[in-house]
Design a protein around this motif. Structure first.
Motif, PDB file in Angstrom:
ATOM      1  N   ASP A 117       0.879  -1.169   0.000  1.00 37.04           N
ATOM      2  CA  ASP A 117       0.000   0.000   0.000  1.00 37.04           C
ATOM      3  C   ASP A 117       0.917   1.220   0.000  1.00 37.04           C
ATOM      4  O   ASP A 117       1.652   1.442   0.960  1.00 37.04           O
ATOM      5  N   ALA A 120      -0.783   6.700  -2.457  1.00 39.32           N
ATOM      6  CA  ALA A 120      -2.020   7.082  -1.765  1.00 39.32           C
ATOM      7  C   ALA A 120      -2.206   8.576  -1.519  1.00 39.32           C
ATOM      8  O   ALA A 120      -2.474   8.988  -0.400  1.00 39.32           O
ATOM      9  N   ASN A 122      -4.225  12.206  -1.692  1.00 39.27           N
ATOM     10  CA  ASN A 122      -5.627  12.537  -1.473  1.00 39.27           C
ATOM     11  C   ASN A 122      -6.136  13.393  -2.615  1.00 39.27           C
ATOM     12  O   ASN A 122      -5.535  14.408  -2.961  1.00 39.27           O
ATOM     13  N   HIS A 131       3.889  12.631  -0.246  1.00 44.32           N
ATOM     14  CA  HIS A 131       3.510  11.486  -1.073  1.00 44.32           C
ATOM     15  C   HIS A 131       4.596  11.103  -2.063  1.00 44.32           C
ATOM     16  O   HIS A 131       4.614   9.997  -2.577  1.00 44.32           O
ATOM     17  N   HIS A 157      -4.077   3.401  -2.238  1.00 48.69           N
ATOM     18  CA  HIS A 157      -5.233   3.681  -1.377  1.00 48.69           C
ATOM     19  C   HIS A 157      -5.553   5.187  -1.426  1.00 48.69           C
ATOM     20  O   HIS A 157      -5.366   5.911  -0.452  1.00 48.69           O
ATOM     21  N   GLY A 159      -7.106   8.798  -1.371  1.00 50.13           N
ATOM     22  CA  GLY A 159      -8.151   9.462  -0.596  1.00 50.13           C
ATOM     23  C   GLY A 159      -9.158  10.030  -1.589  1.00 50.13           C
ATOM     24  O   GLY A 159      -8.981  11.131  -2.108  1.00 50.13           O
ATOM     25  N   TYR A 313     -11.716   7.008   8.504  1.00 50.01           N
ATOM     26  CA  TYR A 313     -10.477   6.456   7.975  1.00 50.01           C
ATOM     27  C   TYR A 313     -10.216   5.041   8.528  1.00 50.01           C
ATOM     28  O   TYR A 313      -9.816   4.133   7.789  1.00 50.01           O
ATOM     29  N   ASP A 317      -9.880   1.303   6.715  1.00 50.80           N
ATOM     30  CA  ASP A 317      -8.681   0.476   6.831  1.00 50.80           C
ATOM     31  C   ASP A 317      -9.001  -0.917   7.363  1.00 50.80           C
ATOM     32  O   ASP A 317      -8.320  -1.888   7.004  1.00 50.80           O
ATOM     33  N   ARG A 324      -7.721  -7.567   1.946  1.00 47.69           N
ATOM     34  CA  ARG A 324      -6.362  -7.941   1.551  1.00 47.69           C
ATOM     35  C   ARG A 324      -5.990  -9.337   2.030  1.00 47.69           C
ATOM     36  O   ARG A 324      -5.284 -10.072   1.338  1.00 47.69           O
ATOM     37  N   TYR A 335       2.458  -1.181   4.601  1.00 46.38           N
ATOM     38  CA  TYR A 335       1.807   0.126   4.503  1.00 46.38           C
ATOM     39  C   TYR A 335       2.908   1.176   4.487  1.00 46.38           C
ATOM     40  O   TYR A 335       3.528   1.434   5.512  1.00 46.38           O
ATOM     41  N   VAL A 337       3.555   4.579   4.606  1.00 47.38           N
ATOM     42  CA  VAL A 337       2.769   5.767   4.957  1.00 47.38           C
ATOM     43  C   VAL A 337       3.547   6.585   6.000  1.00 47.38           C
ATOM     44  O   VAL A 337       4.363   6.025   6.741  1.00 47.38           O
ATOM     45  N   GLN A 341       1.232   8.528  11.266  1.00 38.52           N
ATOM     46  CA  GLN A 341       0.064   7.662  11.367  1.00 38.52           C
ATOM     47  C   GLN A 341       0.362   6.357  12.116  1.00 38.52           C
ATOM     48  O   GLN A 341      -0.403   5.385  12.033  1.00 38.52           O
ATOM     49  N   PHE A 345      -2.160   2.910  12.678  1.00 35.76           N
ATOM     50  CA  PHE A 345      -1.950   1.558  12.141  1.00 35.76           C
ATOM     51  C   PHE A 345      -1.801   0.517  13.245  1.00 35.76           C
ATOM     52  O   PHE A 345      -2.346  -0.578  13.133  1.00 35.76           O
TER      53      PHE A 345
HETATM   54  N1  ARG Z   1      -4.293   9.029   1.926  1.00 36.84           N
HETATM   55  C1  ARG Z   1      -3.556   8.854   3.132  1.00 36.84           C
HETATM   56  C2  ARG Z   1      -2.719  10.097   3.417  1.00 36.84           C
HETATM   57  O1  ARG Z   1      -2.414  10.832   2.531  1.00 36.84           O
HETATM   58  C3  ARG Z   1      -2.643   7.658   3.097  1.00 36.84           C
HETATM   59  C4  ARG Z   1      -3.337   6.315   2.970  1.00 36.84           C
HETATM   60  C5  ARG Z   1      -2.450   5.208   3.425  1.00 36.84           C
HETATM   61  N2  ARG Z   1      -3.010   3.920   3.339  1.00 36.84           N
HETATM   62  C6  ARG Z   1      -3.969   3.423   4.176  1.00 36.84           C
HETATM   63  N3  ARG Z   1      -4.391   2.218   3.987  1.00 36.84           N
HETATM   64  N4  ARG Z   1      -4.441   4.128   5.164  1.00 36.84           N
HETATM   65  O2  ARG Z   1      -2.347  10.319   4.546  1.00 36.84           O
END
Ligand code: ARG
Length: 575
Positions: A117, A120, A122, A131, A157, A159, A313, A317, A324, A335, A337, A341, A345
């Motif tokens: 993942d 991602a 937004n 990103h 993934h 947004g 959110y 997930d 998955r 992930y 990311v 975050q 997670f």
């Molecule tokens: N769109 C989210 C961001 O920009 C990240 C997503 C990451 N993946 C997930 N499965 N939450 O912070």
């Protein structure tokens, strides 16, 4: 496996078992590079206590069992084993990887299904600099895992769902579809969002329309969905522009945005509630995974349905993790990311384990991405304080790379090809060469430098070896040795190249591309030492020596090319 450290570990473990019994077969032999030999094993010191014997005696007993060892072993100091490999052994291993198009990289047996993942961005905002890093690191992990023969499933993934889409769609209607599409395709998602937002804050009528639009969107009204598609398609076209510039492997087939899970959210909540994993708390449906407490020592909730009935959110997930594991049959889920975050997670994984949706046989790992900082050490921004548009940043990297090679005499097409590769290579390598969870300063001057652990240096080192073969008038694949180890610099280079296979496996295990960068940089430096001391094409070099040195060049080239391709860093033919 040709990696000496790996081979030695096995050998010494066998010796330990033979000398002290099977209980010792998996003791860590503590093999480390040594100043006095190729390696040293420190295990005798660590085992002495357990065996109630003198460390030197223990070392002696181990050495006895290593009689057939391809090299020499000396006991030094209080009981170190100094290990020097024989040239014959190194030559034999080197011949093996020279004959292997994969340069000693094996395949995972059995192959795993790895869901990655990453990227991602937004849709409701500009794809921002953060990103960039999750995209680049994630794409490199994809390449490494695939190269090892795993089944890799990319999941972008996006947004692409939620309450902001009500006001975004209304704003799209206000300015007209064509104008909206043009603005979004150009990458001005932020401007679009901000315009919608200020109307929402200032204009009650607009606010009302936006709220109603959220409801019609969620109820699946065809015309509203069509408008949502218009918005998303234009946005994705911009993301794709960035992906193409970067040369990442993501395609539209990999998009699995938040909207995809929309239809599963109600059931996700119901199932968690009826399993007793989620409970109502002040009107909201929450999971309280064990071990998570707030500052006041009260259990921390993971809210999966707000008191107004809306999902968030975390709900998405949880639905995604279930999909998955159950549908995609993941063995491992990464992930990639931002590290801000981390708590989210951890709680999602814990809740999914509680629900039985994430069995112990499946690992879920948050590959934490550290923040990108501007040269001033603060969050990366433009001078005017707005967030930086990604295409502009990438275009600037290419322009600067072009300026750096301005005086060289290439034709226009070649020059722009090189500038493109060097600019993107610099940005990507800079992202990959620091450990993914540390912060790092985005600094054009440093990343575009031709010395040090940079993309341009690695590209140059690779292009230089290609030019050796151009000058020799032979193809690198025709350099088949045999490899002879006359000079210490030849021996050092051969030893370094033997590590490649294990290294790539370690990168996959740890999900740490910076280790690959460090290894490739070390390899390029070792090659420089070799090239300065060991003439290859010079007149007077005996034929067999030249053939051996060309083989070492060819193997180095293969390792560098493979390694850089696993990082997603392109190599121009000349530089
Ligand atoms: N769109 C989210 C961001 O920009 C990240 C997503 C990451 N993946 C997930 N499965 N939450 O912070």
């Amino acid at each position: 496996m040709t990696d000496p450290q790996f081979v030695l570990t096995e050998r010494v473990q066998r010796a330990l078992a033979a000398a002290f019994g099977p209980d010792f077969a998996d003791a860590d032999p503590l093999i480390r590079p040594s100043q006095f030999a190729d390696f040293q094993a420190n295990v005798a010191l660590s085992l002495a206590k357990r065996l109630r014997r003198q460390p030197r005696e223990v070392a002696q007993a181990i050495a006895e069992e290593l009689k057939d060892f391809p090299g020499t072993i000396e006991i030094s100091g209080p009981g170190f084993l100094n290990i020097t490999l024989s040239d014959a052994w190194i030559t034999e291993q080197a011949a093996q990887i020279l004959a292997d198009p994969r340069a000693g990289v094996g395949v995972s047996t059995p192959p795993q299904t790895v869901v990655i993942d990453y990227s991602a961005p937004n849709a409701a905002k500009e794809m921002h600099v953060g990103h960039l890093r999750t995209t680049i690191v994630g794409d490199s992990l994809v390449r490494v895992m695939e190269h090892l023969g795993n089944r890799v499933i990319r999941q972008n993934h996006l947004g692409d769902w939620g309450t902001p889409f009500g006001m975004l769609i209304e704003h799209l209607l206000d300015i007209g579809e064509a104008a909206a599409v043009a603005q979004l395709e150009a990458g001005d998602g932020t401007g679009f969002y901000q315009a919608a937002r200020s109307k929402f804050d200032a204009d009650d009528d607009f606010k009302q329309r936006a709220r109603e639009r959220v409801t019609t969107l969620q109820s699946g009204d065809p015309e509203t969905l069509r408008l949502w598609h218009v918005f998303m398609d234009a946005t994705v076209r911009y993301f794709n522009k960035v992906y193409t510039m970067l040369g990442v492997t993501l395609t539209d087939d990999d998009i699995a945005g938040e909207s995809m899970y929309n239809a599963m959210l109600a059931k996700t909540c119901d199932d968690l509630e009826s399993a007793g994993v989620a409970v109502l708390s002040e009107g909201a449906l929450c999971v309280f995974p064990p071990g998570f407490t707030g500052s006041d020592d009260r259990p921390l909730p993971l809210i999966i349905r707000k008191s107004d009935g809306g999902y968030g959110y975390a709900t998405t997930d949880l639905a995604a993790i279930r999909y998955r594991v159950h549908d995609l049959k993941a063995d491992r889920i990464l992930y990639v990311v931002g590290n801000d975050q981390a708590l989210h997670f951890q709680m999602v994984y814990a809740a999914a384990r509680q629900a039985g949706w994430l069995p112990d046989t499946v690992s879920a790992e948050h590959i934490q991405i550290g923040m990108m900082l501007g040269p001033d050490g603060r969050r990366f921004k433009t001078r005017s304080g707005t967030s930086v548009k990604l295409v502009d940043l990438l275009t600037e990297a290419v322009d600067r790379a072009g300026a750096a090679i301005a005086e060289r005499d290439y034709d226009g097409a070649t020059r722009s090809q090189i500038a493109q590769a060097v600019g993107m290579g610099a940005v990507k390598y800079a992202d990959l060469s620091v450990s993914h969870d540390s912060e790092y300063i985005f600094d054009f001057d440093r990343m575009l430098g031709f010395t040090g652990n940079t993309g341009p240096y690695m590209q140059y080192a690779t292009a230089r070896i290609r030019s050796i073969f151009r000058n020799a008038g032979i193809d690198a694949t025709a350099a088949t040795g045999p490899i002879l180890l006359g000079e210490p610099a030849e021996r050092a280079l051969a030893l370094q190249l033997l590590d490649f296979g294990t290294l790539v496996e370690r990168v996959a295990e740890s999900a740490e591309p910076h280790r690959l960068c460090a290894y490739l940089f070390e390899t390029a430096s070792t090659f420089t030492g070799f090239y300065e001391n060991c003439p290859v094409l010079k007149a007077g070099v005996p034929d067999d020596v030249r053939a051996s040195r060309l083989a070492l060049c060819a193997l180095t080239l293969r390792v560098l090319e493979t390694g850089l391709s696993l990082l997603g860093v392109p190599v121009p033919d000349r530089m």
